[in-house]
Scaffold this motif. Sequence first.
Motif, PDB file in Angstrom:
ATOM      1  N   GLY A  33     -29.848  61.489 -34.048  1.00  0.00           N
ATOM      2  CA  GLY A  33     -30.861  61.404 -35.081  1.00  0.00           C
ATOM      3  C   GLY A  33     -30.312  60.934 -36.418  1.00  0.00           C
ATOM      4  O   GLY A  33     -29.103  60.788 -36.603  1.00  0.00           O
ATOM      5  N   LYS A  34     -31.244  60.682 -37.329  1.00  0.00           N
ATOM      6  CA  LYS A  34     -30.918  60.341 -38.711  1.00  0.00           C
ATOM      7  C   LYS A  34     -31.673  61.291 -39.638  1.00  0.00           C
ATOM      8  O   LYS A  34     -32.734  61.800 -39.274  1.00  0.00           O
ATOM      9  CB  LYS A  34     -31.310  58.891 -39.014  1.00  0.00           C
ATOM     10  CG  LYS A  34     -30.484  57.848 -38.282  1.00  0.00           C
ATOM     11  CD  LYS A  34     -30.876  56.444 -38.719  1.00  0.00           C
ATOM     12  CE  LYS A  34     -30.006  55.391 -38.045  1.00  0.00           C
ATOM     13  NZ  LYS A  34     -30.372  54.011 -38.494  1.00  0.00           N
ATOM     14  N   ALA A 121     -36.961  57.325 -28.935  1.00  0.00           N
ATOM     15  CA  ALA A 121     -36.477  58.458 -29.729  1.00  0.00           C
ATOM     16  C   ALA A 121     -37.521  59.569 -29.792  1.00  0.00           C
ATOM     17  O   ALA A 121     -37.162  60.749 -29.897  1.00  0.00           O
ATOM     18  CB  ALA A 121     -36.116  57.988 -31.137  1.00  0.00           C
ATOM     19  N   ARG A 122     -38.816  59.227 -29.749  1.00  0.00           N
ATOM     20  CA  ARG A 122     -39.865  60.251 -29.763  1.00  0.00           C
ATOM     21  C   ARG A 122     -39.732  61.175 -28.556  1.00  0.00           C
ATOM     22  O   ARG A 122     -40.046  62.372 -28.633  1.00  0.00           O
ATOM     23  CB  ARG A 122     -41.247  59.598 -29.781  1.00  0.00           C
ATOM     24  CG  ARG A 122     -41.634  58.949 -28.475  1.00  0.00           C
ATOM     25  CD  ARG A 122     -42.813  58.014 -28.557  1.00  0.00           C
ATOM     26  NE  ARG A 122     -43.184  57.503 -27.233  1.00  0.00           N
ATOM     27  CZ  ARG A 122     -42.494  56.589 -26.564  1.00  0.00           C
ATOM     28  NH1 ARG A 122     -41.382  56.080 -27.071  1.00  0.00           N
ATOM     29  NH2 ARG A 122     -42.904  56.175 -25.371  1.00  0.00           N
ATOM     30  N   GLY A 126     -39.120  65.084 -28.738  1.00  0.00           N
ATOM     31  CA  GLY A 126     -39.983  66.067 -28.078  1.00  0.00           C
ATOM     32  C   GLY A 126     -39.192  67.041 -27.231  1.00  0.00           C
ATOM     33  O   GLY A 126     -39.487  68.248 -27.193  1.00  0.00           O
ATOM     34  N   LYS A 127     -38.161  66.549 -26.556  1.00  0.00           N
ATOM     35  CA  LYS A 127     -37.324  67.436 -25.749  1.00  0.00           C
ATOM     36  C   LYS A 127     -36.569  68.434 -26.626  1.00  0.00           C
ATOM     37  O   LYS A 127     -36.467  69.623 -26.288  1.00  0.00           O
ATOM     38  CB  LYS A 127     -36.342  66.605 -24.920  1.00  0.00           C
ATOM     39  CG  LYS A 127     -36.992  65.812 -23.801  1.00  0.00           C
ATOM     40  CD  LYS A 127     -36.016  64.860 -23.147  1.00  0.00           C
ATOM     41  CE  LYS A 127     -34.864  65.549 -22.508  1.00  0.00           C
ATOM     42  NZ  LYS A 127     -33.940  64.593 -21.810  1.00  0.00           N
ATOM     43  N   VAL A 128     -36.066  67.962 -27.758  1.00  0.00           N
ATOM     44  CA  VAL A 128     -35.368  68.855 -28.687  1.00  0.00           C
ATOM     45  C   VAL A 128     -36.314  69.970 -29.139  1.00  0.00           C
ATOM     46  O   VAL A 128     -35.918  71.151 -29.212  1.00  0.00           O
ATOM     47  CB  VAL A 128     -34.841  68.070 -29.900  1.00  0.00           C
ATOM     48  CG1 VAL A 128     -34.363  69.022 -30.995  1.00  0.00           C
ATOM     49  CG2 VAL A 128     -33.709  67.141 -29.489  1.00  0.00           C
ATOM     50  N   PHE A 129     -37.561  69.604 -29.421  1.00  0.00           N
ATOM     51  CA  PHE A 129     -38.521  70.614 -29.893  1.00  0.00           C
ATOM     52  C   PHE A 129     -38.769  71.686 -28.831  1.00  0.00           C
ATOM     53  O   PHE A 129     -38.681  72.890 -29.121  1.00  0.00           O
ATOM     54  CB  PHE A 129     -39.840  69.963 -30.285  1.00  0.00           C
ATOM     55  CG  PHE A 129     -40.904  70.950 -30.656  1.00  0.00           C
ATOM     56  CD1 PHE A 129     -40.921  71.533 -31.916  1.00  0.00           C
ATOM     57  CD2 PHE A 129     -41.875  71.336 -29.742  1.00  0.00           C
ATOM     58  CE1 PHE A 129     -41.880  72.470 -32.260  1.00  0.00           C
ATOM     59  CE2 PHE A 129     -42.835  72.267 -30.070  1.00  0.00           C
ATOM     60  CZ  PHE A 129     -42.848  72.834 -31.334  1.00  0.00           C
ATOM     61  N   VAL A 130     -39.108  71.289 -27.608  1.00  0.00           N
ATOM     62  CA  VAL A 130     -39.473  72.294 -26.603  1.00  0.00           C
ATOM     63  C   VAL A 130     -38.264  73.127 -26.192  1.00  0.00           C
ATOM     64  O   VAL A 130     -38.416  74.302 -25.807  1.00  0.00           O
ATOM     65  CB  VAL A 130     -40.146  71.651 -25.376  1.00  0.00           C
ATOM     66  CG1 VAL A 130     -41.432  70.937 -25.791  1.00  0.00           C
ATOM     67  CG2 VAL A 130     -39.212  70.695 -24.648  1.00  0.00           C
ATOM     68  N   GLN A 268     -35.108  58.882 -36.767  1.00  0.00           N
ATOM     69  CA  GLN A 268     -35.417  60.037 -37.617  1.00  0.00           C
ATOM     70  C   GLN A 268     -36.335  61.031 -36.908  1.00  0.00           C
ATOM     71  O   GLN A 268     -36.414  62.198 -37.306  1.00  0.00           O
ATOM     72  CB  GLN A 268     -36.066  59.572 -38.923  1.00  0.00           C
ATOM     73  CG  GLN A 268     -35.145  58.788 -39.843  1.00  0.00           C
ATOM     74  CD  GLN A 268     -35.871  58.282 -41.075  1.00  0.00           C
ATOM     75  OE1 GLN A 268     -36.647  57.335 -41.013  1.00  0.00           O
ATOM     76  NE2 GLN A 268     -35.628  58.928 -42.208  1.00  0.00           N
ATOM     77  N   LEU A 269     -37.031  60.576 -35.870  1.00  0.00           N
ATOM     78  CA  LEU A 269     -37.917  61.477 -35.127  1.00  0.00           C
ATOM     79  C   LEU A 269     -37.140  62.618 -34.482  1.00  0.00           C
ATOM     80  O   LEU A 269     -37.647  63.734 -34.363  1.00  0.00           O
ATOM     81  CB  LEU A 269     -38.671  60.697 -34.044  1.00  0.00           C
ATOM     82  CG  LEU A 269     -39.663  59.637 -34.532  1.00  0.00           C
ATOM     83  CD1 LEU A 269     -40.151  58.788 -33.369  1.00  0.00           C
ATOM     84  CD2 LEU A 269     -40.832  60.292 -35.252  1.00  0.00           C
ATOM     85  N   ILE A 270     -35.919  62.353 -34.060  1.00  0.00           N
ATOM     86  CA  ILE A 270     -35.111  63.395 -33.430  1.00  0.00           C
ATOM     87  C   ILE A 270     -34.859  64.528 -34.415  1.00  0.00           C
ATOM     88  O   ILE A 270     -34.948  65.714 -34.073  1.00  0.00           O
ATOM     89  CB  ILE A 270     -33.790  62.797 -32.910  1.00  0.00           C
ATOM     90  CG1 ILE A 270     -34.080  61.720 -31.856  1.00  0.00           C
ATOM     91  CG2 ILE A 270     -32.892  63.884 -32.332  1.00  0.00           C
ATOM     92  CD1 ILE A 270     -32.863  60.935 -31.413  1.00  0.00           C
ATOM     93  N   SER A 271     -34.574  64.174 -35.670  1.00  0.00           N
ATOM     94  CA  SER A 271     -34.334  65.190 -36.697  1.00  0.00           C
ATOM     95  C   SER A 271     -35.619  65.930 -37.053  1.00  0.00           C
ATOM     96  O   SER A 271     -35.615  67.152 -37.237  1.00  0.00           O
ATOM     97  CB  SER A 271     -33.757  64.525 -37.946  1.00  0.00           C
ATOM     98  OG  SER A 271     -32.588  63.810 -37.629  1.00  0.00           O
ATOM     99  N   ILE A 272     -36.729  65.175 -37.154  1.00  0.00           N
ATOM    100  CA  ILE A 272     -38.018  65.799 -37.474  1.00  0.00           C
ATOM    101  C   ILE A 272     -38.378  66.848 -36.432  1.00  0.00           C
ATOM    102  O   ILE A 272     -38.683  68.003 -36.746  1.00  0.00           O
ATOM    103  CB  ILE A 272     -39.128  64.736 -37.560  1.00  0.00           C
ATOM    104  CG1 ILE A 272     -38.994  63.916 -38.839  1.00  0.00           C
ATOM    105  CG2 ILE A 272     -40.504  65.397 -37.493  1.00  0.00           C
ATOM    106  CD1 ILE A 272     -39.365  64.645 -40.101  1.00  0.00           C
ATOM    107  N   TYR A 273     -38.350  66.463 -35.156  1.00  0.00           N
ATOM    108  CA  TYR A 273     -38.727  67.410 -34.099  1.00  0.00           C
ATOM    109  C   TYR A 273     -37.734  68.562 -34.015  1.00  0.00           C
ATOM    110  O   TYR A 273     -38.100  69.684 -33.639  1.00  0.00           O
ATOM    111  CB  TYR A 273     -38.828  66.685 -32.757  1.00  0.00           C
ATOM    112  CG  TYR A 273     -40.130  65.937 -32.583  1.00  0.00           C
ATOM    113  CD1 TYR A 273     -41.305  66.607 -32.273  1.00  0.00           C
ATOM    114  CD2 TYR A 273     -40.194  64.552 -32.740  1.00  0.00           C
ATOM    115  CE1 TYR A 273     -42.507  65.925 -32.117  1.00  0.00           C
ATOM    116  CE2 TYR A 273     -41.385  63.864 -32.586  1.00  0.00           C
ATOM    117  CZ  TYR A 273     -42.543  64.553 -32.275  1.00  0.00           C
ATOM    118  OH  TYR A 273     -43.731  63.875 -32.130  1.00  0.00           O
TER     119      TYR A 273
END
Length: 329
Positions: A33-34, A121-122, A126-130, A268-273
């Motif tokens: 992520g960024k 990246a989305r 999503g995987k990071v979040f769950v 940046q989505l990886i960091s957001i989630y």
Amino acid sequence: MNQHLTRGLGCIAMLFLLASCQNYNALVPVLEGKPAGGVLGSTYLSHTQDELSFEVELFAANHVGSFIKNLEPENFSISQTSLTISIDELTFEKADEENSYSVGLLFDQSGSIQTTDPLNARVEGGKVFVESMNSGDEACLAKFAGSRFNLQSDLLSGFTNDGETLIPFIENLAGNEGGGTPLYQGIEGLIDYVSTNASNTSNKVVITFSDGGDTEGGVSIANLIQKAQREDIRIFNIGLGGGVNNQVLIDIAQGTEGANMFVEDALQLISIYGSLGKLLNGSAEFYKLKMKARNTLGPWASGGSLQTNIVLDLPQGESITYPIKISIP
């Protein structure tokens, strides 16, 4: 069942899972992520013809979704040259009311995603979040694409508190993009599902991700906000790239006491989630900025608004953009 047949079926299932894993790995490389961030709230304080006072709450997350600390006022600026901004006060705060949540994850699968998020990246986000869900949390998963959102076909998984069971559905998003962007229909449909099926009735959220504005209509923004308010559901919006209508997403987030996040780079989505779980359960760390703005193009007036971007320049050279809107009563 015949022992040899059982073993044979087991081998077939293993080969299928191995093939699926190899296909997913071919579509989604190892990603990092960024830094990214979002606006948790913005509040009008006062105005004269010459000066507008307001407050913004925002967070910044590093490449793995951990909150960034120790920033100074000089790290923040406004991108609009007609504005002169001063920061009267900058504080770093931590929420301390941790609650379990019920969240509906809504993913944009329109055709443009192939260009804006070619590395998927989305999906990794999503995987990071769950994977970060706690035992009391639960999530359901839906997507939107084509000309119309249909809950029966676009709801990919009902509520579960076992995040691992959602991963195959999230991974299946990779490589399956196409069609239009019925964003508002998707939000409305997921509001209906969450309001009926959520277990954590005091902390219900719909998280949307989109790379563009709604293309299919059928739902007014005012009615969407009213429905979310009526069902006590907050909406967190994540917009990717220059095609999103940030002002509409801000209106939806502000109208439902949610949050708005904007990213220019899909990584940046990886960091957001990665940071969303703490935003939802009330343990987030964020900055509160009390600011004043002078407009060289004319006076501030009741009924007007300030629409601009706050830019955070990080010490490592990266930057985060925060679209904001301050309505003047």
